[in-house]
Design an enzyme around this catalytic site. Structure first.
Site, PDB file in Angstrom:
ATOM      1  N   LYS A   1       2.418  -0.452  -9.875  1.00  0.00           N
ATOM      2  CA  LYS A   1       1.092  -0.001  -9.438  1.00  0.00           C
ATOM      3  C   LYS A   1       0.009  -0.976  -9.898  1.00  0.00           C
ATOM      4  O   LYS A   1       0.180  -1.687 -10.880  1.00  0.00           O
ATOM      5  CB  LYS A   1       0.779   1.375 -10.054  1.00  0.00           C
ATOM      6  CG  LYS A   1       1.525   2.520  -9.437  1.00  0.00           C
ATOM      7  CD  LYS A   1       1.100   3.836 -10.079  1.00  0.00           C
ATOM      8  CE  LYS A   1       1.869   4.997  -9.481  1.00  0.00           C
ATOM      9  NZ  LYS A   1       1.503   5.308  -8.105  1.00  0.00           N
TER      10      LYS A   1
ATOM     11  N   ARG B   1       9.505  11.519  -4.146  1.00  0.00           N
ATOM     12  CA  ARG B   1      10.330  12.126  -3.090  1.00  0.00           C
ATOM     13  C   ARG B   1      11.826  11.987  -3.402  1.00  0.00           C
ATOM     14  O   ARG B   1      12.627  12.761  -2.925  1.00  0.00           O
ATOM     15  CB  ARG B   1       9.971  11.525  -1.727  1.00  0.00           C
ATOM     16  CG  ARG B   1      10.227  10.060  -1.588  1.00  0.00           C
ATOM     17  CD  ARG B   1       9.475   9.424  -0.424  1.00  0.00           C
ATOM     18  NE  ARG B   1       8.043   9.306  -0.717  1.00  0.00           N
ATOM     19  CZ  ARG B   1       7.166   8.739   0.113  1.00  0.00           C
ATOM     20  NH1 ARG B   1       7.555   8.271   1.267  1.00  0.00           N
ATOM     21  NH2 ARG B   1       5.889   8.655  -0.215  1.00  0.00           N
TER      22      ARG B   1
END
Length: 471
Positions: A250, A324
């Protein structure tokens, strides 16, 4: 705070609640100079200090206000005046107030005491603060007292764990807390370590966990009621304690906010606390796949192909789409091993949902009309709002892979929250009543108790209300 149905002759502290309409009718009963400072508008507070003590005039705004707006006024009042309020017998005057509105007001007073780190040393948690209110019977006041304390305990736990810095909530620390909580509330606790997860084939969860310095903790919490033929709610909460993004690192600018990537799990945690304290006549099976998403020589890599618990293979295109992956195994494990009437997962999942809705609502996806409408209504009632987005099959084309059954992101730069929901749908094992709530924009943000972004407690009142009122 004790709620008591009585009225003494003298009080050193009084809370007067007024809508604008009520104030217009009764202002002549008070010193005329007060009207220069107070009109009953929402969030207006006038403090009238006199020889006998202090009266707080609290404005609620328009007479047709919704119940959650009363809670908002009480939260702000509690946050603003928490140093001033005394732990003494206090008269509450609000003739127009019904049972539900009173409950919302008390809920707000307690919720407004939250700040990090949380301790119950505020006047509103002190039993010497007796709130005297004549409009409701003692029996009703006792019930409201129990209920508001339970929801505040659940919400405070949710906020506390989300606000903790990364070094204070390593997987072993959080697991120990859950173990003790389960003991306290008689909740069944099961956790699978890395070795057990490998045996069971929880490959999608393990792919994220393999880069961690900490052992896996795929955790199942079961709250059971003694009530026969009770409904069972299956809840899955994304529980990434800190998310670096993994090898797909990130941007470091706001990475410190990634301590909030367990917002789905903390919403589930708060709901379990509420259900246990209220002994709700439902069963809840909660799955929390606990891990961090770390960078190490063992971390999973873009292009890895992983086999999930249900046998489907996943090509990893981006290791920052890790939520996910762990939810996939959480959902299919729950669907295959437990019989549930509803299956709901919550996750701080995508930046896409934040760009779409900001902090106004969560994105909702569901394969069931009844559950969808129930969640929308509950969201509006609790002001933890949701907006329904489509699950059309056309989005499924974007997660087809050349080397596996699925890929974990789409290459197209659009609609990632829908892509993620479509991905998760492949792991619900045809459960007929499933909803996925992407709460990335609403779990952590601007709050009245902190200077920076912090935990909002989103999801606890939503789920508690949904579960408690489902018949």
């Amino acid at each position: 705070m004790k709620l008591i149905n009585k009225k003494n002759k003298n009080y050193t502290q009084v809370f007067h609640l007024f809508t604008e309409e009520d104030w217009a009718k009764s202002d002549r009963n008070f010193h005329k100079s007060i009207s220069a400072f107070f009109t009953g508008k929402r969030h207006e507070v006038f403090i009238h200090v006199h020889e006998e003590g202090t009266a707080y005039f609290i404005g609620l705004g328009k007479p047709d206000l919704q119940n959650f707006e009363i809670q908002q006024v009480a939260v702000k009042f509690s946050q603003t005046y928490k140093e001033k309020v005394q732990a003494v017998p206090t008269l509450l005057l609000a003739d127009f107030m019904n049972e539900r509105q009173f409950e919302e007001f008390i809920k707000g007073l307690l919720a407004g005491t939250y700040q990090y780190p949380f301790e119950k040393n505020h006047a509103f948690w002190n039993p010497k603060l007796e709130l005297h209110f004549e409009n409701l019977s003692q029996k009703k006041l006792d019930y409201i007292g129990k209920k508001t304390e339970a929801i505040s305990n659940g919400q405070a736990a949710c906020q506390e764990w989300l606000n903790k810095p990364a070094n204070l909530k390593k997987p072993d620390i959080f697991s120990l807390y859950l173990k003790n909580l389960a003991k306290k509330y008689d909740i069944r606790y099961t956790a699978f370590n890395r070795k057990k997860c490998e045996e069971l084939g929880l490959g999608a969860y393990l792919s994220v966990n393999q880069g961690s310095a900490y052992d896996a903790a795929f955790t199942i919490l079961e709250y059971k009621t003694t009530v026969k033929s009770a409904k069972t709610f299956g809840l899955v909460g994304k529980c990434v304690l800190f998310d670096t993004g993994g090898v797909s690192l990130k941007n470091p600018d706001n990475m410190h906010y990634m301590k909030s990537d367990m917002g789905g799990a903390t919403a589930v945690l708060g709901t379990l606390i509420y259900a246990a304290e209220m002994q709700l006549p439902v069963n809840i099976v909660a799955v929390l796949p606990i891990t961090d998403n770390a960078i190490s020589e063992k971390a999973f890599l873009p292009s890895d192909v992983i086999t999930a618990y249900n046998g489907k293979t996943i090509e990893v295109l981006n290791t920052d789409a890790e939520g996910r992956m762990i939810l996939a195994d959480g959902l299919s494990y729950l669907a295959k091993n437990f019989k549930t009437d509803f299956l709901i997962d919550l996750a701080t999942l995508t930046g896409s949902s934040v760009r779409m809705f900001g902090d106004t609502c969560g994105a909702m996806f569901s394969n069931n009309e009844e559950l969808k409408n129930l969640l929308l209504k509950t969201g509006d009632r609790t002001n933890q709002r949701l907006w329904n987005l489509p699950l059309w099959d056309i989005w499924k084309d974007d997660i087809q892979s050349d080397v596996a059954d699925l890929k974990n992101i789409s290459i197209k730069p659009i609609g990632d929250c829908i892509i993620a929901a479509k991905f998760l749908e492949q792991f619900i094992e045809n459960h007929p009543k499933w909803a996925h709530l992407d709460i990335a924009g609403v779990a952590f943000g601007s709050v009245g108790y902190a200077k920076e972004k912090a935990a909002t407690g989103f999801g606890v009142q939503l789920l508690a209300d949904l579960i408690e009122n489902y018949h």
